[in-house]
Design an enzyme around this catalytic site. Structure first.
Site, short mmCIF file in Angstrom:
data_model
loop_
_atom_site.label_atom_id
_atom_site.label_comp_id
_atom_site.label_asym_id
_atom_site.label_seq_id
_atom_site.Cartn_x
_atom_site.Cartn_y
_atom_site.Cartn_z
N LYS A 43 0.89 -1.14 -0.23
CA LYS A 43 0.28 0.01 -0.05
C LYS A 43 1.32 1.36 0.34
O LYS A 43 1.59 1.86 1.14
CB LYS A 43 -1.23 0.23 1.58
CG LYS A 43 -1.88 1.11 1.20
CD LYS A 43 -2.56 1.53 2.31
CE LYS A 43 -3.72 2.58 2.82
NZ LYS A 43 -3.72 2.42 4.60
N ASP A 61 -2.93 10.12 3.97
CA ASP A 61 -3.99 9.39 4.60
C ASP A 61 -4.84 10.61 4.68
O ASP A 61 -4.79 10.54 6.27
CB ASP A 61 -4.11 8.48 4.57
CG ASP A 61 -5.82 7.86 4.85
OD1 ASP A 61 -6.53 8.50 4.40
OD2 ASP A 61 -5.69 6.81 4.92
N LYS A 100 -9.99 12.57 7.90
CA LYS A 100 -10.21 12.15 9.64
C LYS A 100 -10.10 13.82 10.74
O LYS A 100 -10.42 14.90 9.99
CB LYS A 100 -8.18 12.43 9.27
CG LYS A 100 -8.20 10.58 8.58
CD LYS A 100 -7.09 9.65 8.84
CE LYS A 100 -6.47 8.93 8.72
NZ LYS A 100 -7.29 6.95 8.63
N ASP A 131 1.63 6.25 5.67
CA ASP A 131 0.58 5.43 4.82
C ASP A 131 0.94 4.17 3.82
O ASP A 131 0.46 3.76 2.76
CB ASP A 131 -0.44 6.39 4.53
CG ASP A 131 -1.95 5.65 4.65
OD1 ASP A 131 -2.21 3.31 5.82
OD2 ASP A 131 -3.05 5.68 4.38
N ASP A 148 -12.19 6.60 3.84
CA ASP A 148 -11.05 6.65 4.79
C ASP A 148 -10.46 5.46 4.77
O ASP A 148 -9.93 4.91 5.08
CB ASP A 148 -11.44 7.34 6.24
CG ASP A 148 -10.33 7.24 6.76
OD1 ASP A 148 -8.82 7.82 5.94
OD2 ASP A 148 -9.93 7.48 8.31
N GLU A 154 -9.44 3.49 2.12
CA GLU A 154 -9.18 3.56 0.90
C GLU A 154 -7.52 2.58 0.10
O GLU A 154 -7.93 2.44 -0.97
CB GLU A 154 -8.93 5.20 0.90
CG GLU A 154 -7.53 5.46 1.15
CD GLU A 154 -6.85 5.22 2.51
OE1 GLU A 154 -7.80 5.49 3.11
OE2 GLU A 154 -5.54 4.84 3.51
N ARG A 189 -7.75 -0.56 0.74
CA ARG A 189 -8.50 -2.03 0.27
C ARG A 189 -9.14 -1.32 -0.54
O ARG A 189 -8.90 -2.07 -2.29
CB ARG A 189 -9.41 -2.64 1.00
CG ARG A 189 -10.62 -1.15 1.22
CD ARG A 189 -11.71 -1.56 2.02
NE ARG A 189 -11.12 -1.46 3.88
CZ ARG A 189 -11.64 -1.73 4.71
NH1 ARG A 189 -12.85 -1.83 4.77
NH2 ARG A 189 -10.93 -1.29 6.06
N1 BES Z 1 -4.52 4.12 7.03
C1 BES Z 1 -5.27 4.78 8.03
C2 BES Z 1 -5.29 2.89 8.89
C3 BES Z 1 -4.55 3.44 9.76
C4 BES Z 1 -5.16 4.54 11.37
C5 BES Z 1 -3.59 3.16 10.19
C6 BES Z 1 -4.64 5.49 12.64
C7 BES Z 1 -3.32 3.65 11.52
C8 BES Z 1 -2.96 4.36 12.62
C9 BES Z 1 -6.79 3.71 7.01
O1 BES Z 1 -6.74 4.32 5.42
C10 BES Z 1 -8.00 3.76 7.71
O2 BES Z 1 -8.46 5.21 7.52
N2 BES Z 1 -8.75 3.16 7.69
C11 BES Z 1 -9.75 3.44 8.88
C12 BES Z 1 -10.83 2.08 8.31
C13 BES Z 1 -12.03 2.86 8.44
C14 BES Z 1 -12.72 3.64 7.75
C15 BES Z 1 -13.18 1.33 8.40
C16 BES Z 1 -10.30 3.21 10.19
O3 BES Z 1 -9.28 2.21 10.21
O4 BES Z 1 -10.35 3.77 10.96
ZN ZN Z 2 -4.77 5.07 5.26
MN MN Z 3 -7.45 5.90 4.99
#
Ligand code: BES
Ligand code: ZN
Ligand code: MN
Length: 496
Positions: free
Chosen positions: A267, A272, A279, A290, A349, A351, A353
């Site tokens: 990835k 992000d 966020k 990210d 968010d 994104e 996947r």
């Molecule tokens: N890059 C983030 C995951 C992440 C968040 C890694 C905090 C480390 C610390 C990912 O893109 C994301 O935002 N995931 C969301 C998914 C949700 C919207 C289903 C998450 O984990 O909140």
């Molecule tokens: Zn992300």
């Molecule tokens: Mn995200």
């Protein structure tokens, strides 16, 4: 840093720092005993004073002892002699290198490698010692800053006393393995630590090209028009709110003749924000990390190329930025992925996947023996496993076992999580083949289950490194994980 495995006897060693171990219970290691005899029992006297007891990783730095030519003598606690493990061995070396780094030493002779056995072969003992030496001396890139005089003095010459029963070939191999892994980790750390205004998708593409040039890899970078032609609309949906051009980066290492390749898919979101599902402000800067999955793919390819492993390895890196903007994807948008499956994007968010599913479909063309994707995918994985283990998901148990074992031997561990079909209903929608979020529960699992739907045609594993790829807080920085795990996995494949 330069490493050698030809230690001089302490009476002849003019090193800046001589390092010997003390077992818990104030028992001297063989090297400590030799130094004690040369210095009219200076170590015995220190032990009697109680200033060091031998507890794992405890340190005491002494200067200019009569009887040895070394500038400094560092005593390091080895812990209980019969409780040595890889973990305690690594703790011992970590504290030793930290104590050395706090001085102005340029050279060091480490006798811990010969006196701490940890149930490992000599080759592995040296590998870990080299990896730790490089990890402790690692300094992040600091764009625009000058190096001070004190900072310029660093440890550059390290000698390890050879572990018992280890032939010259194994010694060389251990150092080589450690050096190659450390170089891969350093590349991954550097890319992760760079600020997001510098480390853009174009920067990652250039880094891949540079790596290709120096290590004889074939590197191809697909531009946006090409991605559109291939039908990568879930990837492009993530990218469309950004001014940065997306890049789809492919690296091919060919060391295995006609063997089927192993593909690593990373990835590469260089920042992000969450997009329209934005966020919150606190710690959002950490979303520059990210792209650590992508960085670990580049790092691992560097390691593989340095070790000249007899394998074919493909690196696939979908890279873009996730930004909010008038052109950005809205929650509710439906797009068709490269696989033909339609996706309802309910949260912009989620994104990672969306870019990975197109990359997984693209990877089919290599007819891979196995595919491993690496992604800072979910906050839920951090809640589940913290910063100790990466989350591991797979559609083939034997592949999962190989990766788990690689994580143990590299001390870069993962933990096996389920992707049973029972979770799939959480991704159901009335309007498309699949939706991109699964609700409040089991977030790391539903993210992996989403990816699994695009990885049905080959053996696949997914590493969620959201908790392990970087450290936050005062110690902020990329860890270089899981380059160690991936390198060990591929070394295992090469030995098969
Ligand atoms: N890059 C983030 C995951 C992440 C968040 C890694 C905090 C480390 C610390 C990912 O893109 C994301 O935002 N995931 C969301 C998914 C949700 C919207 C289903 C998450 O984990 O909140
Ligand atoms: Zn992300
Ligand atoms: Mn995200």
């Amino acid at each position: 840093m330069e490493f050698s495995t030809k230690a001089l006897p302490p009476e002849k060693d003019k090193t800046d720092c001589l390092v010997v171990g003390i077992f818990e219970g104030k028992k001297l290691s063989a090297a400590a005993k030799a130094v004690d005899d040369l210095t009219s029992k200076a170590i015995t006297a220190v032990l009697r004073s109680g200033d060091i007891t031998g507890k794992t990783g405890s340190c005491l730095m002494l200067r200019k002892l009569e009887g040895i030519p070394a500038q400094r003598l560092l005593l390091v606690g080895l812990g209980k002699e019969d409780e040595a493990s890889l973990k305690s061995y690594r703790e011992v070396l970590t504290s030793a290198f930290k104590a050395i780094a706090a001085t102005q030493s340029v050279s060091a002779s480490i006798h811990l490698t010969s006196d701490h056995h940890a149930g490992l072969d000599g080759e592995s003992l040296l590998e870990h010692a080299v990896v730790i030496a490089e990890e402790i001396s690692y300094k992040p890139p600091r764009p625009g800053m000058k190096v001070t005089k004190e900072e310029a003095v660093t440890l550059t010459k390290v000698t390890f006393a050879p572990p018992a029963d280890t032939d010259a070939k194994s010694l060389t191999r251990g150092v080589l393995r450690g050096t190659a892994i450390a170089h891969g980790q350093n590349l991954a750390r550097d890319l992760g630590n760079l600020p997001p205004n510098i480390c853009t998708p174009s920067y990652l593409a250039q880094a891949a090209k540079n790596l290709g040039r120096s290590h004889k890899l074939k590197v191809t970078v697909l531009e946006e028009a090409h991605m559109r032609k291939l039908g990568m609309h879930t990837l492009l949906a993530v990218s469309q709110g950004s001014r940065q051009a997306p890049k789809f980066i492919v690296l091919e290492y060919n060391g295995g003749g006609k063997k089927k390749p192993i593909a690593l898919v990373g990835k590469g979101i260089t920042f992000d924000t969450g997009g329209i599902s934005i966020k919150s402000a606190s710690e959002m800067d950490e979303m520059k990390y990210d792209m650590c999955g992508a960085a670990s793919v580049l790092g691992t390819l560097q390691t593989v190329a340095e070790l000249k492993l007899p394998l074919n390895v493909v690196g696939v890196i979908p890279s873009c930025e996730n930004m909010p903007d008038g052109q950005a994807t809205r929650p509710g948008d439906i797009v068709t992925s490269m696989s033909g499956k339609t996706v309802e994007i309910l949260n912009t968010d989620a994104e990672g996947r969306l870019i990975l599913c197109d990359a997984l479909t693209y990877t089919e063309r290599f007819k891979p023996d196995a595919v491993v994707d690496i992604a800072t995918l979910t906050g839920a994985c951090v809640v589940a496993l913290g910063s100790v283990a990466s989350g591991l998901f797979s559609n083939q148990d034997s592949l999962a076992d190989e990766l788990l074992e690689a994580g143990v031997s590299a001390h870069d561990r993962a933990w096996h999580m389920p992707i049973w079909d029972d979770y799939q209903p959480m991704l159901k929608t009335n309007f498309a083949d699949i939706q991109n979020i699964g609700g409040r529960m089991a977030g790391a699992i539903t993210a992996a289950c989403f990816l699994a739907r695009f990885a049905e045609s080959y053996h696949w594993a997914h590493l969620d490194i959201a908790g392990t790829a970087w450290k936050g807080g005062g110690d902020k920085g990329a860890t270089g994980r899981p380059v160690g795990l991936l390198a060990h996995f591929l070394m295992g494949r090469a030995a098969k």
